[in-house]
Design a protein around this motif. Sequence first.
Motif, PDB file in Angstrom:
ATOM      1  N   GLY A 123      66.603  47.777  20.247  1.00 36.42           N
ATOM      2  CA  GLY A 123      67.944  47.224  20.380  1.00 36.42           C
ATOM      3  C   GLY A 123      68.469  46.598  19.098  1.00 36.42           C
ATOM      4  N   LEU A 124      67.595  46.307  18.134  1.00 32.63           N
ATOM      5  CA  LEU A 124      68.054  45.694  16.875  1.00 32.63           C
ATOM      6  C   LEU A 124      68.950  46.626  16.076  1.00 32.63           C
ATOM      7  N   GLU A 125      68.815  47.940  16.304  1.00 36.31           N
ATOM      8  CA  GLU A 125      69.671  48.886  15.581  1.00 36.31           C
ATOM      9  C   GLU A 125      71.151  48.666  15.900  1.00 36.31           C
ATOM     10  N   LEU A 126      71.438  48.073  17.066  1.00 39.04           N
ATOM     11  CA  LEU A 126      72.831  47.806  17.437  1.00 39.04           C
ATOM     12  C   LEU A 126      73.487  46.793  16.492  1.00 39.04           C
ATOM     13  N   LEU A 127      72.667  45.965  15.846  1.00 31.61           N
ATOM     14  CA  LEU A 127      73.198  44.989  14.892  1.00 31.61           C
ATOM     15  C   LEU A 127      73.532  45.642  13.552  1.00 31.61           C
ATOM     16  N   CYS A 128      73.040  46.871  13.358  1.00 32.38           N
ATOM     17  CA  CYS A 128      73.240  47.610  12.096  1.00 32.38           C
ATOM     18  C   CYS A 128      74.058  48.867  12.350  1.00 32.38           C
ATOM     19  N   GLN A 129      75.099  48.735  13.134  1.00 33.12           N
ATOM     20  CA  GLN A 129      75.991  49.851  13.449  1.00 33.12           C
ATOM     21  C   GLN A 129      75.248  51.036  14.054  1.00 33.12           C
ATOM     22  N   SER A 130      74.233  50.752  14.876  1.00 30.42           N
ATOM     23  CA  SER A 130      73.449  51.753  15.616  1.00 30.42           C
ATOM     24  C   SER A 130      72.688  52.731  14.722  1.00 30.42           C
ATOM     25  N   VAL A 131      72.430  52.340  13.484  1.00 29.79           N
ATOM     26  CA  VAL A 131      71.621  53.169  12.577  1.00 29.79           C
ATOM     27  C   VAL A 131      70.199  52.631  12.611  1.00 29.79           C
ATOM     28  N   LYS A 132      69.245  53.499  12.997  1.00 32.61           N
ATOM     29  CA  LYS A 132      67.857  53.052  13.142  1.00 32.61           C
ATOM     30  C   LYS A 132      67.085  53.021  11.835  1.00 32.61           C
ATOM     31  N   LYS A 150      75.571  43.704  10.618  1.00 34.08           N
ATOM     32  CA  LYS A 150      77.033  43.709  10.639  1.00 34.08           C
ATOM     33  C   LYS A 150      77.605  42.822  11.739  1.00 34.08           C
ATOM     34  N   GLU A 151      76.816  42.512  12.753  1.00 36.78           N
ATOM     35  CA  GLU A 151      77.316  41.661  13.823  1.00 36.78           C
ATOM     36  C   GLU A 151      76.162  40.869  14.425  1.00 36.78           C
ATOM     37  N   ARG A 152      76.471  39.712  14.948  1.00 35.19           N
ATOM     38  CA  ARG A 152      75.522  38.824  15.633  1.00 35.19           C
ATOM     39  C   ARG A 152      74.206  38.621  14.879  1.00 35.19           C
ATOM     40  N   PRO A 153      74.274  38.119  13.645  1.00 33.21           N
ATOM     41  CA  PRO A 153      73.053  37.911  12.860  1.00 33.21           C
ATOM     42  C   PRO A 153      72.071  36.952  13.531  1.00 33.21           C
ATOM     43  N   GLU A 154      72.588  36.091  14.408  1.00 35.74           N
ATOM     44  CA  GLU A 154      71.707  35.151  15.111  1.00 35.74           C
ATOM     45  C   GLU A 154      70.732  35.860  16.060  1.00 35.74           C
ATOM     46  N   MET A 155      71.003  37.112  16.372  1.00 39.42           N
ATOM     47  CA  MET A 155      70.086  37.889  17.222  1.00 39.42           C
ATOM     48  C   MET A 155      68.899  38.422  16.425  1.00 39.42           C
TER      49      MET A 155
END
Length: 99
Positions: free
Chosen positions: A10-19, A49-54
Amino acid sequence: MQLTLEFGGGLELLCQSVKIHNVNVDLPKGAEKLTMKDLLSWVSTNLIKERPEMFMKGESVRPGVLVLVNDCDWELSGQLDTTLEEKDVVVFISTLHGG
């Protein structure tokens, strides 16, 4: 320094879904080596790119994020003090899941 960074669980979602990211990371000014602490700062600034706290809590990853350096748990190699080398592969996997 060329590195391969992989995000999963799920962390890839924080990087514009790029694994998988093949990146070039410059050494910090005055540094002779790149550490995981340096890399996490770079990732937070350049890839998340989003929600760095995650992903980050303070200077480290959040509890529940497994970090592997060349398939070895970073807890065995010094965590934030782990020294990275050219062409290392660093994997970040979230172990926390909803249910």
